[in-house]
Design an enzyme around this catalytic site. Structure first.
Site, PDB file in Angstrom:
ATOM      1  N   LYS A  84      40.795  39.734  31.858  1.00 24.27           N
ATOM      2  CA  LYS A  84      41.943  38.839  31.692  1.00 24.27           C
ATOM      3  C   LYS A  84      41.883  38.295  30.263  1.00 24.27           C
ATOM      4  CE  LYS A  84      41.244  37.264  36.464  1.00 24.27           C
ATOM      5  NZ  LYS A  84      40.817  36.159  37.339  1.00 24.27           N
TER       6      LYS A  84
ATOM      7  N   VAL B 191      36.838  34.610  32.209  1.00 22.09           N
ATOM      8  CA  VAL B 191      36.335  35.558  31.200  1.00 22.09           C
ATOM      9  C   VAL B 191      35.100  36.266  31.765  1.00 22.09           C
ATOM     10  CG1 VAL B 191      35.335  35.667  28.873  1.00 22.09           C
ATOM     11  CG2 VAL B 191      37.228  34.106  29.343  1.00 22.09           C
TER      12      VAL B 191
ATOM     13  N   SER C 165      39.740  38.773  40.993  1.00 22.45           N
ATOM     14  CA  SER C 165      38.725  37.971  40.299  1.00 22.45           C
ATOM     15  C   SER C 165      37.975  38.791  39.259  1.00 22.45           C
ATOM     16  CB  SER C 165      37.732  37.438  41.339  1.00 22.45           C
ATOM     17  OG  SER C 165      36.584  36.921  40.721  1.00 22.45           O
ATOM     18  N   ALA C 166      37.524  38.119  38.203  1.00 20.78           N
ATOM     19  CA  ALA C 166      36.704  38.781  37.182  1.00 20.78           C
ATOM     20  C   ALA C 166      35.249  38.857  37.614  1.00 20.78           C
ATOM     21  CB  ALA C 166      36.810  38.005  35.876  1.00 20.78           C
ATOM     22  N   SER C 167      34.914  38.182  38.707  1.00 27.36           N
ATOM     23  CA  SER C 167      33.502  38.061  39.083  1.00 27.36           C
ATOM     24  C   SER C 167      32.947  39.285  39.797  1.00 27.36           C
ATOM     25  CB  SER C 167      33.314  36.843  39.981  1.00 27.36           C
ATOM     26  OG  SER C 167      31.974  36.786  40.422  1.00 27.36           O
ATOM     27  N   LYS C 168      31.732  39.660  39.389  1.00 29.07           N
ATOM     28  CA  LYS C 168      31.038  40.747  40.081  1.00 29.07           C
ATOM     29  C   LYS C 168      30.345  40.221  41.342  1.00 29.07           C
ATOM     30  CE  LYS C 168      30.432  43.689  36.111  1.00 29.07           C
ATOM     31  NZ  LYS C 168      29.598  44.187  35.021  1.00 29.07           N
TER      32      LYS C 168
ATOM     33  N   ASP D 109      42.964  34.161  42.500  1.00 29.59           N
ATOM     34  CA  ASP D 109      41.727  34.173  41.734  1.00 29.59           C
ATOM     35  C   ASP D 109      40.657  33.566  42.656  1.00 29.59           C
ATOM     36  OD1 ASP D 109      40.047  34.099  39.368  1.00 29.59           O
ATOM     37  OD2 ASP D 109      40.402  31.945  39.345  1.00 29.59           O
ATOM     38  N   LEU D 110      39.386  33.753  42.339  1.00 31.38           N
ATOM     39  CA  LEU D 110      38.341  33.200  43.210  1.00 31.38           C
ATOM     40  C   LEU D 110      37.771  31.889  42.646  1.00 31.38           C
ATOM     41  CD1 LEU D 110      36.446  33.512  45.679  1.00 31.38           C
ATOM     42  CD2 LEU D 110      34.887  34.750  44.180  1.00 31.38           C
ATOM     43  N   ASP D 111      37.042  32.021  41.521  1.00 29.27           N
ATOM     44  CA  ASP D 111      36.342  30.861  40.965  1.00 29.27           C
ATOM     45  C   ASP D 111      37.347  29.811  40.491  1.00 29.27           C
ATOM     46  OD1 ASP D 111      33.794  32.016  41.251  1.00 29.27           O
ATOM     47  OD2 ASP D 111      34.018  33.130  39.403  1.00 29.27           O
TER      48      ASP D 111
ATOM     49  N   THR E 225      33.278  27.444  42.353  1.00 31.68           N
ATOM     50  CA  THR E 225      32.115  28.036  41.686  1.00 31.68           C
ATOM     51  C   THR E 225      32.185  27.868  40.175  1.00 31.68           C
ATOM     52  OG1 THR E 225      33.332  30.048  42.036  1.00 31.68           O
ATOM     53  CG2 THR E 225      31.346  29.773  43.355  1.00 31.68           C
TER      54      THR E 225
ATOM     55  N   LYS F 251      36.432  30.315  31.467  1.00 29.74           N
ATOM     56  CA  LYS F 251      36.995  30.505  32.806  1.00 29.74           C
ATOM     57  C   LYS F 251      37.815  31.788  32.860  1.00 29.74           C
ATOM     58  CE  LYS F 251      37.004  25.769  34.500  1.00 29.74           C
ATOM     59  NZ  LYS F 251      37.835  24.626  34.896  1.00 29.74           N
TER      60      LYS F 251
ATOM     61  N   GLU G 199      45.943  30.880  39.792  1.00 29.63           N
ATOM     62  CA  GLU G 199      44.888  30.960  38.779  1.00 29.63           C
ATOM     63  C   GLU G 199      44.508  29.586  38.245  1.00 29.63           C
ATOM     64  OE1 GLU G 199      42.778  32.234  36.744  1.00 29.63           O
ATOM     65  OE2 GLU G 199      42.820  34.337  37.277  1.00 29.63           O
ATOM     66  N   ASP G 200      43.229  29.403  37.929  1.00 31.21           N
ATOM     67  CA  ASP G 200      42.802  28.129  37.322  1.00 31.21           C
ATOM     68  C   ASP G 200      42.502  28.272  35.833  1.00 31.21           C
ATOM     69  OD1 ASP G 200      40.422  29.671  37.706  1.00 31.21           O
ATOM     70  OD2 ASP G 200      39.256  27.831  37.427  1.00 31.21           O
TER      71      ASP G 200
ATOM     72  N   ARG H 241      31.424  38.155  32.302  1.00 25.50           N
ATOM     73  CA  ARG H 241      30.075  37.659  31.983  1.00 25.50           C
ATOM     74  C   ARG H 241      29.667  38.056  30.559  1.00 25.50           C
ATOM     75  NH1 ARG H 241      25.860  39.827  36.135  1.00 25.50           N
ATOM     76  NH2 ARG H 241      27.578  39.328  37.516  1.00 25.50           N
TER      77      ARG H 241
HETATM   78  P1  B16 Z   1      30.289  36.893  37.322  1.00 24.26           P
HETATM   79  P2  B16 Z   1      37.406  34.358  38.405  1.00 24.26           P
HETATM   80  C1  B16 Z   1      35.360  34.567  36.720  1.00 24.26           C
HETATM   81  O1  B16 Z   1      35.858  34.528  38.011  1.00 24.26           O
HETATM   82  C2  B16 Z   1      34.893  33.190  36.268  1.00 24.26           C
HETATM   83  O2  B16 Z   1      36.008  32.328  36.096  1.00 24.26           O
HETATM   84  C3  B16 Z   1      34.154  33.294  34.956  1.00 24.26           C
HETATM   85  O3  B16 Z   1      33.676  32.023  34.567  1.00 24.26           O
HETATM   86  C4  B16 Z   1      32.986  34.276  35.119  1.00 24.26           C
HETATM   87  O4  B16 Z   1      32.285  34.445  33.899  1.00 24.26           O
HETATM   88  C5  B16 Z   1      33.531  35.623  35.592  1.00 24.26           C
HETATM   89  O5  B16 Z   1      34.233  35.440  36.810  1.00 24.26           O
HETATM   90  C6  B16 Z   1      32.436  36.639  35.817  1.00 24.26           C
HETATM   91  O6  B16 Z   1      31.672  36.218  36.902  1.00 24.26           O
HETATM   92  O7  B16 Z   1      29.277  36.501  36.301  1.00 24.26           O
HETATM   93  O8  B16 Z   1      30.044  36.307  38.689  1.00 24.26           O
HETATM   94  O9  B16 Z   1      30.529  38.387  37.374  1.00 24.26           O
HETATM   95  O10 B16 Z   1      37.800  32.997  37.963  1.00 24.26           O
HETATM   96  O11 B16 Z   1      38.142  35.500  37.723  1.00 24.26           O
HETATM   97  O12 B16 Z   1      37.369  34.498  39.922  1.00 24.26           O
HETATM   98 MG    MG Z   2      39.066  31.261  38.021  1.00 23.84          MG
END
Ligand code: B16
Ligand code: MG
Length: 218
Positions: A145, A47, A114-117, A9-11, A17, A45, A169-170, A49
């Site tokens: 997730k 989840v 990661s869920a992050s864009k 996972d990233l964040d 972050t 976390k 994963e955190d 955006r």
């Molecule tokens: P973004 P991960 C997740 O990243 C974060 O834990 C979560 O808090 C955030 O809302 C999500 O990415 C979307 O991120 O707004 O940057 O697209 O933990 O899956 O790496």
């Molecule tokens: Mg995370």
């Protein structure tokens, strides 16, 4: 050499972050008059955006038009991008480089899940973009997730069977996603929150190299 798939996972796992997401969501919640603390943030976390904003609004019983919802999402992301703009390699979490280089030396495939864009921007800033053999982020998935989609795509990209993959994963949602994918789940953080993980460590400094050599040879 026995090959496993190591998915990170990233964040909150590679970089901290999670803190910046918290600050940006809290600022947004305050403008809406919704109280928001670290405990609430825990539920966001891992989840997406969109889902995060839906949750915050439901906690405050606030209904918004579609346009206002999109405007707030954009504002949150702009604030977040402001926080992460000056990130550099100093913000890689402790012992992550040790672990990544050990896996590289042992020719183990490594993926980001990661869920992050914003994942690629962050990896670029901290100098880790080229370390991963595969990157799966919020731009590649349709199901959040704890759905296992993100990790199953990562396994496919690495050409490793899900049962041979290990996920770090955190977030509880992320641990559940790994378990749902039939993978080995390793929680990084609080053992009470991450109680569904097969293993939990406070951070990577607590994971001995033997843990990885054992996973590789199993
Ligand atoms: P973004 P991960 C997740 O990243 C974060 O834990 C979560 O808090 C955030 O809302 C999500 O990415 C979307 O991120 O707004 O940057 O697209 O933990 O899956 O790496
Ligand atoms: Mg995370």
């Amino acid at each position: 050499m026995n090959k496993k798939g190591f998915i990170f996972d990233l964040d909150g796992v590679i970089v901290d972050t999670a803190r910046y997401h918290f600050l940006a969501w809290r600022k947004l919640a305050e403008t809406l008059g919704i109280s928001f603390n670290e405990k609430d943030n825990e539920q966001l976390k891992g989840v997406s955006r969109v889902r995060s904003l839906e949750k915050i609004l439901s906690w405050g019983n606030v209904n918004l038009t579609r346009d206002r919802f999109d405007e707030l999402l954009e504002r949150k992301n702009q604030d977040y991008l402001g926080y992460i703009a000056d990130m550099n390699e100093d913000e890689i979490l402790p012992d992550v480089p040790r672990v990544l280089s050990y896996l590289k030396q042992n020719e183990q495939p490594i993926a980001l899940g990661s869920a992050s864009k914003n994942a690629r921007v962050i990896l670029e800033e901290v100098g880790l973009l080229n370390v991963f053999d595969a990157i799966v982020d919020g731009t590649n998935v349709t199901k959040a997730k704890p759905n296992p989609e993100v990790f199953l795509i990562a396994a496919e990209k690495l050409r490793v069977a899900p049962e041979k993959c290990i996920v770090f994963e955190d977030a509880l949602a992320g641990i559940q996603a790994a378990n749902n994918a039939g993978m080995t789940s390793v929680g990084i953080g609080n053992p009470t929150i991450l109680r569904e993980a097969m293993y939990v460590f406070k951070d990577f400094t607590e994971i001995p190299t033997e843990f990885f050599s054992k996973l590789i040879s199993e």
